[in-house]
Scaffold this active site. Structure first.
Site, mmCIF file in Angstrom:
data_model
loop_
_atom_site.group_PDB
_atom_site.id
_atom_site.type_symbol
_atom_site.label_atom_id
_atom_site.label_comp_id
_atom_site.label_asym_id
_atom_site.label_seq_id
_atom_site.Cartn_x
_atom_site.Cartn_y
_atom_site.Cartn_z
ATOM 1 N N ARG A 26 14.476 -4.096 1.616
ATOM 2 C CA ARG A 26 13.431 -3.573 0.732
ATOM 3 C C ARG A 26 12.063 -4.135 1.117
ATOM 4 O O ARG A 26 11.943 -5.327 1.410
ATOM 5 C CB ARG A 26 13.746 -3.908 -0.732
ATOM 6 C CG ARG A 26 14.972 -3.207 -1.240
ATOM 7 C CD ARG A 26 15.175 -3.372 -2.728
ATOM 8 N NE ARG A 26 16.526 -2.989 -3.098
ATOM 9 C CZ ARG A 26 16.949 -1.739 -3.255
ATOM 10 N NH1 ARG A 26 16.118 -0.728 -3.096
ATOM 11 N NH2 ARG A 26 18.215 -1.484 -3.576
ATOM 12 N N ASP A 27 11.069 -3.239 1.091
ATOM 13 C CA ASP A 27 9.702 -3.673 1.380
ATOM 14 C C ASP A 27 9.238 -4.625 0.280
ATOM 15 O O ASP A 27 9.468 -4.399 -0.913
ATOM 16 C CB ASP A 27 8.774 -2.446 1.460
ATOM 17 C CG ASP A 27 7.449 -2.774 2.133
ATOM 18 O OD1 ASP A 27 7.218 -2.269 3.240
ATOM 19 O OD2 ASP A 27 6.661 -3.559 1.551
ATOM 20 N N VAL B 234 2.988 -4.983 11.133
ATOM 21 C CA VAL B 234 4.039 -5.826 11.704
ATOM 22 C C VAL B 234 4.486 -5.167 13.011
ATOM 23 O O VAL B 234 4.946 -4.010 13.006
ATOM 24 C CB VAL B 234 5.232 -5.999 10.745
ATOM 25 C CG1 VAL B 234 6.311 -6.858 11.394
ATOM 26 C CG2 VAL B 234 4.775 -6.626 9.416
ATOM 27 N N HIS C 5 9.391 -0.140 12.964
ATOM 28 C CA HIS C 5 10.159 0.052 11.736
ATOM 29 C C HIS C 5 9.879 1.423 11.154
ATOM 30 O O HIS C 5 8.775 1.958 11.285
ATOM 31 C CB HIS C 5 9.839 -1.033 10.702
ATOM 32 C CG HIS C 5 8.371 -1.249 10.488
ATOM 33 N ND1 HIS C 5 7.593 -1.984 11.364
ATOM 34 C CD2 HIS C 5 7.539 -0.816 9.515
ATOM 35 C CE1 HIS C 5 6.342 -2.007 10.917
ATOM 36 N NE2 HIS C 5 6.282 -1.296 9.802
ATOM 37 N N HIS D 138 9.660 3.354 7.568
ATOM 38 C CA HIS D 138 9.601 3.228 6.111
ATOM 39 C C HIS D 138 10.359 4.406 5.491
ATOM 40 O O HIS D 138 10.116 5.558 5.868
ATOM 41 C CB HIS D 138 8.161 3.342 5.600
ATOM 42 C CG HIS D 138 7.232 2.264 6.028
ATOM 43 N ND1 HIS D 138 6.809 1.264 5.180
ATOM 44 C CD2 HIS D 138 6.612 2.033 7.208
ATOM 45 C CE1 HIS D 138 5.961 0.472 5.813
ATOM 46 N NE2 HIS D 138 5.822 0.912 7.057
HETATM 47 P P1 AMP Z 1 3.450 -1.511 8.550
HETATM 48 O O1 AMP Z 1 2.135 -1.641 7.835
HETATM 49 O O2 AMP Z 1 3.874 -0.093 8.810
HETATM 50 O O3 AMP Z 1 3.502 -2.386 9.784
HETATM 51 O O4 AMP Z 1 4.536 -2.027 7.534
HETATM 52 C C1 AMP Z 1 4.842 -3.369 7.357
HETATM 53 C C2 AMP Z 1 5.498 -3.477 6.001
HETATM 54 O O5 AMP Z 1 6.163 -4.731 5.933
HETATM 55 C C3 AMP Z 1 4.530 -3.433 4.822
HETATM 56 O O6 AMP Z 1 4.839 -2.317 3.992
HETATM 57 C C4 AMP Z 1 4.765 -4.766 4.113
HETATM 58 O O7 AMP Z 1 4.710 -4.659 2.717
HETATM 59 C C5 AMP Z 1 6.143 -5.151 4.596
HETATM 60 N N1 AMP Z 1 6.452 -6.566 4.594
HETATM 61 C C6 AMP Z 1 5.656 -7.582 5.012
HETATM 62 N N2 AMP Z 1 6.300 -8.760 4.874
HETATM 63 C C7 AMP Z 1 7.527 -8.475 4.359
HETATM 64 C C8 AMP Z 1 8.659 -9.260 3.993
HETATM 65 N N3 AMP Z 1 8.668 -10.609 4.126
HETATM 66 N N4 AMP Z 1 9.741 -8.638 3.501
HETATM 67 C C9 AMP Z 1 9.746 -7.296 3.348
HETATM 68 N N5 AMP Z 1 8.722 -6.506 3.690
HETATM 69 C C10 AMP Z 1 7.621 -7.076 4.181
#
Ligand code: AMP
Length: 115
Positions: free
Chosen positions: A29-30, A97, A101, A103
Site C-alpha cells: 500500500r502507498d 522513487v 512501479h 500505481h
Molecule cells: P512516484 O511519484 O510515481 O515515484 O511514486 C512513489 C510513491 O511511493 C508515492 O506515491 C509515495 O507516496 C510512495 N511512497 C514513498 N515512500 C513510501 C513508503 N515507505 N511506503 C509506501 N509507499 C511509499
C-alpha cells in the site's frame, strides 16, 4: 538490488503494508494513498529505475506488473467499477522513487486529464 526506498522494502529493511508477493512482483500500500485502494506493484529482481530504462527484454516483466495489478483489482472487487494503473517516468512524469512501479488506484471516480 537497487538501494532505493523500494529496495529496502523488498529486503524488509523498512516496514510496508505488503498485500501481494510472488517470485517477481511485490505489492504494498502507498504510504500516501490517493484513493481508497492505492497499491504499488514493483519488480523484485531486475534493477529497473524507470520505464525509459526498459528494453524488449523487460516486456514480460512489464506485462506481469500490469496483469498483477489487474488481478489484484479484480480480487478487491473493482473489476466492474473500474480502476487506474499509472506509471510515472522521470521528472515531468512525477516520478519520485527510481525503482519502476505501477500505481493501482481504485475506489473513487478518477478525473481526466490528471494534474
Ligand atoms: P512516484 O511519484 O510515481 O515515484 O511514486 C512513489 C510513491 O511511493 C508515492 O506515491 C509515495 O507516496 C510512495 N511512497 C514513498 N515512500 C513510501 C513508503 N515507505 N511506503 C509506501 N509507499 C511509499
Amino acid at each position: 538490488m537497487d538501494d532505493t526506498l523500494f529496495g529496502k522494502i523488498i529486503r524488509r529493511e523498512i516496514p510496508a503494508d505488503i498485500v501481494f508477493e510472488d517470485d517477481d512482483v511485490l505489492g504494498f500500500r502507498d504510504i500516501n494513498p490517493q484513493a481508497p485502494l492505492h497499491v504499488l506493484f514493483i519488480p523484485k529482481r531486475q534493477p529497473l529505475p524507470t520505464l525509459d530504462a526498459a528494453s524488449e527484454a523487460d516486456a514480460p516483466l512489464l506485462g506481469k506488473l500490469l496483469l498483477t495489478a489487474a488481478a489484484f483489482a479484480r480480487s478487491e472487487g473493482y473489476a466492474d467499477s473500474g480502476y487506474r494503473c499509472v506509471l510515472n517516468c522521470n521528472r515531468d512524469g512525477g516520478q519520485t522513487v527510481y525503482h519502476l512501479h505501477v500505481h493501482l488506484l481504485a475506489g473513487r471516480p478518477l478525473h481526466w486529464p490528471p494534474g
